[in-house]
Design a protein around this motif. Structure first.
Motif, short mmCIF file in Angstrom:
data_model
loop_
_atom_site.label_atom_id
_atom_site.label_comp_id
_atom_site.label_asym_id
_atom_site.label_seq_id
_atom_site.Cartn_x
_atom_site.Cartn_y
_atom_site.Cartn_z
N TRP A 70 35.30 31.51 29.95
CA TRP A 70 34.89 32.73 30.66
C TRP A 70 35.28 34.01 29.93
N LYS A 71 36.46 34.04 29.35
CA LYS A 71 36.96 35.26 28.72
C LYS A 71 36.02 35.76 27.63
N GLN A 72 35.49 34.83 26.84
CA GLN A 72 34.61 35.22 25.74
C GLN A 72 33.14 35.18 26.12
N ASP A 113 26.26 32.92 36.78
CA ASP A 113 26.22 33.91 37.86
C ASP A 113 27.22 33.54 38.95
N LEU A 114 27.37 32.23 39.19
CA LEU A 114 28.30 31.71 40.19
C LEU A 114 29.13 30.62 39.54
N ALA A 115 30.44 30.60 39.78
CA ALA A 115 31.26 29.59 39.12
C ALA A 115 32.49 29.24 39.96
N ALA A 116 32.91 27.98 39.83
CA ALA A 116 34.17 27.52 40.43
C ALA A 116 35.28 27.71 39.41
N ALA A 117 36.47 28.07 39.89
CA ALA A 117 37.59 28.29 38.97
C ALA A 117 38.90 28.17 39.73
N ASN A 118 39.97 27.93 38.99
CA ASN A 118 41.30 27.95 39.58
C ASN A 118 41.71 29.40 39.83
N VAL A 119 42.44 29.63 40.91
CA VAL A 119 42.78 31.00 41.31
C VAL A 119 43.58 31.73 40.24
N THR A 120 44.52 31.04 39.61
CA THR A 120 45.31 31.70 38.56
C THR A 120 44.42 32.16 37.40
N ASP A 121 43.41 31.36 37.06
CA ASP A 121 42.50 31.73 35.98
C ASP A 121 41.59 32.87 36.41
N ILE A 122 41.19 32.87 37.67
CA ILE A 122 40.35 33.95 38.18
C ILE A 122 41.04 35.29 37.97
N GLY A 154 42.85 48.02 46.49
CA GLY A 154 42.86 46.57 46.49
C GLY A 154 41.49 46.02 46.13
N ALA A 155 41.48 44.78 45.66
CA ALA A 155 40.23 44.10 45.31
C ALA A 155 40.34 42.63 45.69
N ILE A 156 39.19 42.04 45.99
CA ILE A 156 39.12 40.60 46.28
C ILE A 156 38.14 40.00 45.29
N TYR A 157 38.63 39.11 44.43
CA TYR A 157 37.81 38.61 43.34
C TYR A 157 37.28 37.19 43.56
N TYR A 158 37.57 36.57 44.71
CA TYR A 158 37.07 35.21 44.90
C TYR A 158 36.96 34.86 46.38
N PHE A 197 35.72 30.42 44.40
CA PHE A 197 34.34 30.55 43.93
C PHE A 197 34.10 32.02 43.63
N ILE A 198 33.52 32.31 42.46
CA ILE A 198 33.39 33.71 42.03
C ILE A 198 31.93 34.07 41.73
N ILE A 199 31.68 35.38 41.75
CA ILE A 199 30.38 35.93 41.37
C ILE A 199 30.58 36.78 40.12
N ASN A 200 29.72 36.61 39.15
CA ASN A 200 29.79 37.37 37.91
C ASN A 200 29.53 38.85 38.19
N ALA A 201 30.43 39.70 37.72
CA ALA A 201 30.28 41.15 37.93
C ALA A 201 29.04 41.70 37.26
N ALA A 202 28.50 41.00 36.26
CA ALA A 202 27.30 41.46 35.56
C ALA A 202 26.09 41.54 36.49
N LEU A 203 26.15 40.85 37.63
CA LEU A 203 25.02 40.87 38.56
C LEU A 203 24.82 42.23 39.22
N GLU A 204 25.81 43.12 39.08
CA GLU A 204 25.66 44.45 39.67
C GLU A 204 24.50 45.22 39.04
N SER A 205 24.10 44.81 37.86
CA SER A 205 22.97 45.48 37.20
C SER A 205 21.63 44.90 37.63
#
Length: 722
Positions: A109-111, A116-125, A175-179, A498-506
């Motif tokens: 993910w970092k690189q 658009d949608l992905a499962a991930a561990n909370v620490t990695d999120i 504050g923010a909620i990322y997942y 479960f997360i949403i890619n921030a790139a979808l804001e465009s």
């Protein structure tokens, strides 16, 4: 510094039912309006390998209970229905489908924000939610107007919103909620003690032909009383229990001070007269002296809705089982094994410690986060460095030395099996007829299936079921109610999201589609669909009562597929994930009424007793709700540490330090606690050397730095509570 608030497991399922219109059967209709624009989204969701994707990967065509055919590459029923209801098209990221999506996220993910949608561990999120000053994962708090179900859930549970909120990247004042958090069931029991109930009944039944061989137990006494007063007698106290199955009314069982059962047994063993017949007669006399006429049958001390055995009484039963091969199996040469881990796997072997923690009243061995728990002073404790864990390991060593725990459980070929499947060989009796097992600590659904095995059905009266845990003296800070049933094996938030890619804001169309899909799984309809499968495809019809509420009912056809040896093979998770596409870790709450329906009828009989005790409030447990005594709080599943705190913890938890104590699921992993169970503390035997108790505590707390690790977690925990 980017401060982050740690994740709690607070949740109220009830709000899920209030987020959308309800039909007459209690489900909801969530199809978007015709004004919604169709969108195509990429998704990385597989749970673990090729079979746990949103598309079916079996070589043979699968037919749903309603008769619909699904061939390789087709969407599984849940995901076909989701796309239709939400008006989206989902495309899997193929490269994320070969192992676990959460691992692919961590490594890519970092690189490369690949989905658009992905499962991930909370620490990695939280690690990868920003790249420089740019958010790579969508801040959901900006879009509550498009997340009505998720917002309703958080509004009804403000502590949840607080605990999943971290400081916003670029502006720590917000504050923010990322997942979207994932709950593999919530506010429900997870693991429990399971026993051959037919063995217990048989031992105490009038007319049972009991063994007369006194040499089975030998004369070497190891275990001594742990539940004794200053005079050596069994302690006198009262325990609150339910009055009857299904009742919320309670009564008190009075335990009279009398000569401890272990002391009595030790005298018989040392004298070389501990036959099965003598031990059973002795136990019956003990029950009469201590309990009078409070139990209808002796076996009810262990099997009844009013069960209230303590650690010594359970050990006494284990000894009687070991001494009674002929009475229980008809074969005097059968070797009885009282406690059996399910299989040769580090996590399964660790169930021994989880069971022991409940037996002797030791917290932290079944924590939601490592070995941490919250004490009555609202302070974090890591049980790995406690005097209580040393006593627990010492007691287990005594049981092991007496042959009450599976011999050489660190050998994959122990008890004559070649594949490490200890339970299949011992509980059912297939694979090696020289041994017979009695007890496990595990899941009622997955292990209850032994009742329906062909080999078990051939055994008259075979009954393998869960029972209430022991009564122990819990150090909860409330001396008036210190003896009771208690468990920390309680379902709460998982460490995945479960997360949403921030790139979808465009792309407003894709963003709207992603938000409505994720929000759907927090509705009653979404929770039901992702727990059971679509009603239209024949998986459910109607409802049943479960713990005082209505839940969807599996059809006979769906349950038949689950138990089909060529499809579900008796595993509800395998069936639902592989063929139905349900229970994959999107942000949602798995419905436990589903698991209940997948449990063997004989196991359900024991589970109903446990549920009665939970409903009556006599089987206490950790909880995600607000409580006055912090001892009852669920420890956070994930702690969001600062970079400095995380570095300290990581260095201390290295594989050659604190990481030596672990419950990771692997045949290759090893827990040094196993050494203390098999060889004891201070062993000087060549190749089996172990630390003394004092050396162990110093090594863990000082040399390996556990004391400092707990401080880092405490600082983070205190920050959350400011």
């Amino acid at each position: 510094m980017n401060k982050k608030i740690l994740l709690s497991s607070l949740l109220c399922v009830g709000v899920l039912a209030s987020c959308a219109p309800t039909t007459s059967e209690g489900t909801t209709s969530e199809k978007p309006s015709s004004a919604i624009q169709h969108a195509e989204l990429s998704i990385a969701l597989n749970y673990d390998g090729n079979n746990n994707r949103i598309t079916y990967q079996g070589d043979k065509t699968y037919t749903t209970p309603s008769g619909k055919e699904i061939k390789k590459g087709d969407y599984k029923p849940v995901w076909s229905e989701v796309q239709k209801l939400m008006d989206v098209t989902l495309t899997e990221v193929e490269k994320a489908c070969t192992g676990k999506a959460v691992e692919y996220f961590k490594n890519n993910w970092k690189q490369n924000q690949y989905a658009d949608l992905a499962a991930a561990n909370v620490t990695d999120i939280n690690t990868f939610s920003v790249d420089g000053n740019k958010e790579t994962i969508l801040d959901l708090s900006k879009y509550f107007n498009k997340l009505p179900n998720f917002k309703a859930f958080l509004d009804a549970n403000p502590a949840v919103k607080m605990s999943i909120t971290s400081a916003k990247h670029g502006d720590a004042t917000k504050g923010a909620i990322y997942y979207f958090p994932y709950f593999d069931g919530n506010d429900d029991l997870e693991k429990m003690t399971l026993v051959r109930a037919d063995y217990v009944r048989k031992l105490f039944a009038t007319g049972t032909e009991l063994d007369t061989n006194a040499s089975i137990l030998g004369t070497n006494v190891k275990y001594t009383p742990t539940e004794a007063d200053t005079s050596g007698n069994a302690k006198a106290y009262s325990v609150v229990v339910p009055t009857a199955l299904g009742s919320k009314t309670t009564k008190k069982i009075t335990k009279t001070a009398t000569k401890n059962i272990i002391t009595r047994q030790n005298e018989l063993i040392a004298a070389g007269t501990a036959t099965s017949a003598a031990l059973v007669a002795q136990f019956k006399q003990y029950v009469t002296e201590r309990y009078g006429t409070q139990f209808a049958k002796v076996e009810d001390l262990f099997l009844g809705v009013d069960s209230c055995y303590d650690a010594d009484e359970m050990v006494a039963l284990m000894r009687i089982v070991k001494a009674s091969p002929k009475a229980l199996t008809g074969d005097a040469n059968k070797k009885m094994v009282a406690f059996v881990p399910r299989e040769y796997n580090n996590s399964r072997i660790a169930d021994l410690y989880r069971w022991a923690g409940q037996l002797w009243g030791v917290r932290g061995v079944e924590s939601r986060s490592g070995y941490l728990y919250i004490n009555s002073q609202n302070k974090l404790v890591d049980t790995r460095g406690s005097n209580e864990i040393v006593e627990l390991l010492e007691n287990l060593n005594k049981l092991y030395s007496e042959g009450l725990i599976l011999e050489n459980f660190q050998n994959e070929k122990s008890v004559g099996v070649s594949n490490g499947k200890f339970a299949a060989s011992l509980i059912v009796g297939t694979g090696n007829d020289s041994y017979a097992g009695f007890m496990e600590y595990d899941y009622s659904q997955t292990q209850g299936v032994w009742n329906d095995d062909a080999a078990s059905k051939a055994v008259e009266g075979y009954d393998f079921r869960p029972i209430l845990g022991s009564v122990a003296d819990w150090d909860d800070g409330d001396n008036s109610t210190s003896y009771y049933h208690f468990t920390e094996s309680w379902r709460s938030v998982k460490t995945q999201g479960f997360i949403i890619n921030a790139a979808l804001e465009s792309d407003p169309v894709k963003l709207d589609a992603a938000l409505r899909l994720c929000d759907y799984f927090y509705s009653a309809a979404g929770q039901q669909l992702n727990s059971y499968g679509p009603e239209a495809d024949g998986y459910t019809k109607g409802t049943i009562d479960y713990q005082g509420r209505k839940v969807a009912k599996f059809t006979t056809e769906a349950l038949a597929q689950l138990n089909d040896k060529n499809i579900g093979k008796g595993s509800y998770t395998g069936y639902l994930r592989t063929y139905v596409g349900a229970t994959l870790p999107v942000g949602y709450v798995k419905e436990q009424g589903m698991e209940y329906q997948c449990t063997s009828a004989k196991a359900i009989a024991g589970l109903d007793i446990i549920n009665t005790a939970i409903s009556a409030g006599t089987y206490k447990h950790i909880t995600a709700a607000e409580v006055t005594n912090p001892f009852m709080k669920v420890v956070p599943s994930t702690f969001f540490l600062t970079q400095g705190q995380a570095t300290i913890v990581k260095e201390a938890e290295a594989a050659n330090k604190l990481g030596l104590i672990n419950s990771q699921s692997s045949k290759e992993k090893y827990n040094i606690w196993d050494d203390f169970v098999m060889y004891g503390f201070g062993s000087t035997v060549t190749g089996k050397e172990t630390d003394t108790k004092e050396a162990y505590l110093n090594k863990i707390n000082v040399e390996f730095g556990l004391t400092n690790v707990v401080k880092q977690y405490q600082d983070a925990y205190d920050f959350m509570n400011e």
